[in-house]
Design a protein around this motif. Structure first.
Motif, short mmCIF file in Angstrom:
data_model
loop_
_atom_site.label_atom_id
_atom_site.label_comp_id
_atom_site.label_asym_id
_atom_site.label_seq_id
_atom_site.Cartn_x
_atom_site.Cartn_y
_atom_site.Cartn_z
N TYR A 299 0.83 -1.20 0.00
CA TYR A 299 0.00 0.00 0.00
C TYR A 299 0.87 1.26 0.00
O TYR A 299 1.93 1.28 0.61
CB TYR A 299 -0.88 0.05 1.26
CG TYR A 299 -1.65 -1.21 1.56
CD1 TYR A 299 -1.07 -2.24 2.31
CD2 TYR A 299 -2.95 -1.39 1.10
CE1 TYR A 299 -1.77 -3.41 2.59
CE2 TYR A 299 -3.65 -2.54 1.37
CZ TYR A 299 -3.06 -3.55 2.11
OH TYR A 299 -3.76 -4.71 2.38
N TYR B 140 0.15 5.24 1.12
CA TYR B 140 -0.74 6.23 1.72
C TYR B 140 -0.06 7.60 1.68
O TYR B 140 1.16 7.70 1.68
CB TYR B 140 -1.02 5.90 3.19
CG TYR B 140 -1.92 4.73 3.44
CD1 TYR B 140 -1.39 3.44 3.54
CD2 TYR B 140 -3.29 4.91 3.62
CE1 TYR B 140 -2.22 2.35 3.80
CE2 TYR B 140 -4.12 3.83 3.87
CZ TYR B 140 -3.57 2.56 3.96
OH TYR B 140 -4.39 1.49 4.22
N LEU C 66 -5.49 6.59 1.26
CA LEU C 66 -4.95 5.48 0.48
C LEU C 66 -4.82 5.91 -0.98
O LEU C 66 -5.80 6.34 -1.60
CB LEU C 66 -5.87 4.26 0.60
CG LEU C 66 -5.45 3.03 -0.20
CD1 LEU C 66 -4.11 2.49 0.30
CD2 LEU C 66 -6.52 1.96 -0.11
N SER D 199 -4.14 -12.34 2.63
CA SER D 199 -5.14 -13.09 3.39
C SER D 199 -6.51 -12.89 2.78
O SER D 199 -6.88 -11.76 2.48
CB SER D 199 -5.16 -12.63 4.85
OG SER D 199 -6.28 -13.14 5.51
N GLY D 200 -7.26 -13.95 2.65
CA GLY D 200 -8.58 -13.81 2.11
C GLY D 200 -9.57 -13.21 3.08
O GLY D 200 -10.64 -12.74 2.69
N THR D 201 -9.22 -13.19 4.38
CA THR D 201 -10.18 -12.68 5.36
C THR D 201 -9.82 -11.31 5.90
O THR D 201 -10.61 -10.70 6.56
CB THR D 201 -10.28 -13.65 6.55
OG1 THR D 201 -9.00 -13.71 7.20
CG2 THR D 201 -10.68 -15.04 6.08
N GLY D 202 -8.62 -10.86 5.67
CA GLY D 202 -8.23 -9.53 6.08
C GLY D 202 -8.02 -9.34 7.57
O GLY D 202 -8.12 -8.24 8.07
N ARG D 203 -7.70 -10.43 8.28
CA ARG D 203 -7.53 -10.32 9.73
C ARG D 203 -6.26 -9.61 10.14
O ARG D 203 -6.17 -9.10 11.25
CB ARG D 203 -7.50 -11.72 10.35
CG ARG D 203 -8.81 -12.46 10.24
CD ARG D 203 -8.68 -13.88 10.76
NE ARG D 203 -10.00 -14.50 10.88
CZ ARG D 203 -10.44 -15.08 11.97
NH1 ARG D 203 -9.68 -15.15 13.04
NH2 ARG D 203 -11.64 -15.61 12.00
N ALA E 206 -1.73 -4.11 9.14
CA ALA E 206 -0.74 -3.61 8.19
C ALA E 206 0.46 -3.08 8.97
O ALA E 206 0.32 -2.58 10.08
CB ALA E 206 -1.34 -2.51 7.33
N TYR F 12 -13.13 -5.91 11.06
CA TYR F 12 -11.87 -6.07 11.76
C TYR F 12 -11.41 -4.66 12.12
O TYR F 12 -11.37 -3.79 11.26
CB TYR F 12 -10.84 -6.77 10.90
CG TYR F 12 -11.22 -8.17 10.50
CD1 TYR F 12 -10.96 -8.63 9.22
CD2 TYR F 12 -11.82 -9.04 11.40
CE1 TYR F 12 -11.30 -9.92 8.83
CE2 TYR F 12 -12.17 -10.33 11.03
CZ TYR F 12 -11.90 -10.77 9.74
OH TYR F 12 -12.24 -12.04 9.37
N ARG G 135 -11.37 -2.72 8.60
CA ARG G 135 -11.33 -3.49 7.36
C ARG G 135 -12.50 -4.45 7.41
O ARG G 135 -12.63 -5.22 8.35
CB ARG G 135 -10.02 -4.25 7.20
CG ARG G 135 -9.94 -5.05 5.89
CD ARG G 135 -8.79 -6.01 5.92
NE ARG G 135 -7.52 -5.37 5.63
CZ ARG G 135 -6.40 -5.59 6.35
NH1 ARG G 135 -6.44 -6.41 7.37
NH2 ARG G 135 -5.27 -5.01 6.02
N TYR H 100 -12.03 -7.74 2.50
CA TYR H 100 -11.44 -6.57 1.84
C TYR H 100 -9.91 -6.59 2.01
O TYR H 100 -9.39 -7.11 2.98
CB TYR H 100 -11.99 -5.28 2.44
CG TYR H 100 -13.29 -4.82 1.82
CD1 TYR H 100 -14.43 -5.61 1.91
CD2 TYR H 100 -13.38 -3.61 1.14
CE1 TYR H 100 -15.62 -5.20 1.36
CE2 TYR H 100 -14.58 -3.20 0.58
CZ TYR H 100 -15.69 -3.99 0.69
OH TYR H 100 -16.87 -3.60 0.14
N LEU I 194 -7.35 -1.15 4.40
CA LEU I 194 -7.76 -0.53 5.66
C LEU I 194 -8.25 0.88 5.40
O LEU I 194 -7.66 1.60 4.60
CB LEU I 194 -6.56 -0.45 6.61
CG LEU I 194 -6.15 -1.68 7.40
CD1 LEU I 194 -4.82 -1.42 8.09
CD2 LEU I 194 -7.21 -2.04 8.42
#
Lengths: 115, 113
Positions: free
Chosen positions: A34, A36, A46, A97-101, A104, B32, B94, B98, B101
């Motif tokens: 990313y 920013y 972003l 990750s497919g779930t975004g847990r 960053a 999240y 998030r 997705y 963030l």
């Protein structure tokens, strides 16, 4: 352990000059990357994100572009800088990750001043 | 779409007193939630996150945050503030699935001696 490198730390560029900021990540593979921008020391905007080599999503159409030539390298560029491009630019990565847990992780930032 | 609101530009607290930095969010589906801290001219440092489970999440440097689904809030707290806690704090969200963030505009915390 994973680390993120971003350089340079500070940059002063004249209006109309090109820009290239580089960010690299070590200790992981296939990261999401990313860029920013933080204006006036406050909110984060972003600019671009990438989920793989050559895959760039732009969040805000503007004078900047991004590229991902290698898996762990993310470059922010401009052909001609504007005064409004001044700000604090932050690179970040997160695990794929497919779930975004996952959170960053941010680089130390580049302070760009366009004069 | 996902968004975060930090209603306070600045929070002032005396050293030793408890502190709260407020955050509310809006997402489609389950969120999240994350808190970050930023010191001057530095990148953001991760403090804590809520993924699932216990609504009270403990993080770095003695900070904790409480997830409240009915109020769509995730306020950052610390029982006893330190002068060194003075910094800019960001809440982020998030949505599940997705990649990006979304950050709030930040709250400046000033702890006086």
């Amino acid at each position: 352990s994973q680390t993120i490198h971003q350089w340079p730390a500070t940059l002063v560029q004249p209006v109309g000059s090109p820009l290239s900021l580089e960010c690299t990540v070590e200790g992981t593979s296939n990261p999401n990357l990313y860029w920013y921008r933080q204006a006036a020391g406050r909110g984060l905007q972003l600019l671009f994100y990438s989920v793989g080599i050559g895959q760039i999503s732009s969040e805000v159409p503007q004078n900047l572009s991004a590229s991902r030539p290698q898996d762990r390298q993310f470059i922010l560029s401009s052909k001609k800088l504007l005064l409004s491009d001044s700000g604090f630019y932050l690179c970040a990565w997160s695990p794929r990750s497919g779930t975004g847990r996952a959170e960053a992780f941010f680089g130390q930032g580049t302070r760009l001043t366009v004069v | 779409a996902q968004s975060v609101a930090q209603p306070e530009d600045q929070v002032n607290v005396a050293e030793g007193n408890p502190l709260t930095v407020k955050c509310t969010y809006s997402v489609s589906g389950n969120p999240y939630l994350f808190w970050y801290v930023q010191y001057p001219n530095r990148g953001l440092q991760f403090l804590l996150k809520y993924i699932t489970g216990d609504n009270l999440v403990k993080g770095s440097y003695g900070f904790e945050a409480e997830f409240n689904k009915s109020q769509t809030s995730f306020h950052l707290k610390k029982p006893s503030a330190l002068v060194s806690d003075s910094a800019l704090y960001f809440c982020a969200v998030r949505a599940v699935g997705y990649s990006t963030l979304t950050f709030g505009k930040g709250t400046m915390l000033l702890v006086s001696p």
